[in-house]
Design an enzyme around this catalytic site. Structure first.
Site: not given
Length: 342
Positions: A61, A208-209
């Site tokens: 990242y 999860p969204l």
């Protein structure tokens, strides 16, 4: 606000974390330009005050900048309030992505992450993607040594197949498997989730969204910057977006009846998968973070769960531009092949 988020046991090796974590990737990379450090540190401190203790990062990242950011945020006595998870195994060199799992690389990557985070020990260290050239026993064998050396506490895998998880767990107990799991990504339920449960491995659900889709629906796509990786995802391409918009509208209508947002409903669905599941929604905004925490108080009946699932069953398109390097392609050679090489 402290203590608002309950605690859970993640896996069966002793790790305890908040029942919802915070994915930190989007603060630094992949989801558009990096956000200002000062704003992200404020968000991280707000999350800790709210009772979130599991923070998820990776050396890729940035690369590297997200770990440095977390290291800064956890100075001044914050370290003992959190469980830090980071990952190794993905590298970019000359514009090409490479996956590495050889012992020398594992050890060097771990030390580099410790240095960037400014800590002595990583709570949960994941292999981010599986190196299909190196037997999983060899990679986990080196991770086991890092546990014995006190450099990491618990071992995790990300995007690993059921057979890879079994082979890894036989070398050293795996504490958590991180996998994309949401209303619109459910193929892990067939083999991976049952395998984890059989072996007592915790499940960490990333995205999860639906990579933010259940937060704001199809309009989200038009607002993405050119640097946002999500523009490449098949589900967000015009040919699929129209159908996926229908799924969002149905979830949104259910949420209105329930008195919550579509994002809270989608996140609550993940929480209802079981006490061994920890979703790690990412955000860069305190407002969205607070909304995500609110999902913990949304209760769903079996009938509501089934209705939600029927809505999301409409989804079209793959979750990645290429499904290579996901759990569907994570088999490694037998250990005997490596012994022959060395």
């Amino acid at each position: 606000m402290a203590g608002k988020v309950p605690r859970m046991k993640l896996g069966s090796q002793g790790l305890e974390v908040s029942s919802q974590g915070l994915g930190c990737m989007g603060m630094s990379s992949f989801y558009g330009p990096p956000k200002p450090d000062s704003d992200m540190i404020t968000l991280i401190h707000h999350a800790i005050a709210s009772g979130v203790t599991l923070f998820d990062t990776s050396d890729i990242y940035g690369p590297f900048t997200n770990e440095i950011l977390l290291g800064k945020a956890l100075q001044g006595g914050m370290r003992d309030k959190v469980e830090l998870a980071t990952k190794f195994g993905l590298t970019f060199a000359d514009g090409k992505r490479e996956i590495k799992g050889d012992p020398a690389y594992v050890r060097a990557a771990c030390q580099a992450s410790l240095n960037r985070l400014g800590i002595d020990c990583i709570d949960l260290y994941y292999q981010h993607r599986i190196d299909t050239r190196v037997p999983i026993e060899v990679t986990v064998g080196e991770l086991k040594k890092l546990v014995e050396d006190g450099k990491i506490k618990y071992i995790g895998l990300s995007e690993a197949s059921a057979s890879t998880i079994r082979r890894a767990h036989a070398v050293h107990p795996i504490t958590a498997v991180q996998i994309e799991w949401s209303l619109w990504t459910r193929d892990c339920e067939e083999d991976i989730i049952p395998t984890c449960r059989e072996l007592g491995i915790g499940i960490v659900a990333y995205s999860p969204l639906g990579r933010g889709f259940f937060g704001s629906g199809p309009k989200m796509v038009s607002e993405l910057s050119d640097q946002d990786f999500r523009k490449m995802i098949p589900r967000f391409k015009p040919e699929n977006l129209e159908k996926n918009a229908v799924a969002f509208e149905r979830v949104n209508a259910l949420a209105a009846k329930k008195g919550c947002t579509a994002a809270q409903l989608a996140l609550a669905w993940v929480h209802h998968q079981g006490p061994d599941v920890c979703p790690i929604p990412g955000t860069t905004k305190i407002k969205n973070f607070n909304q995500n925490i609110g999902a913990l108080s949304v209760k769903l009946s079996p009938e509501e769960m089934a209705e939600l699932e029927s809505c999301a069953g409409l989804v079209q398109g793959n979750r990645y531009p290429s499904m290579a390097n996901t759990w569907k392609d994570s088999e490694t050679p037998p250990l005997s092949s490596w012994k022959a090489q060395v």
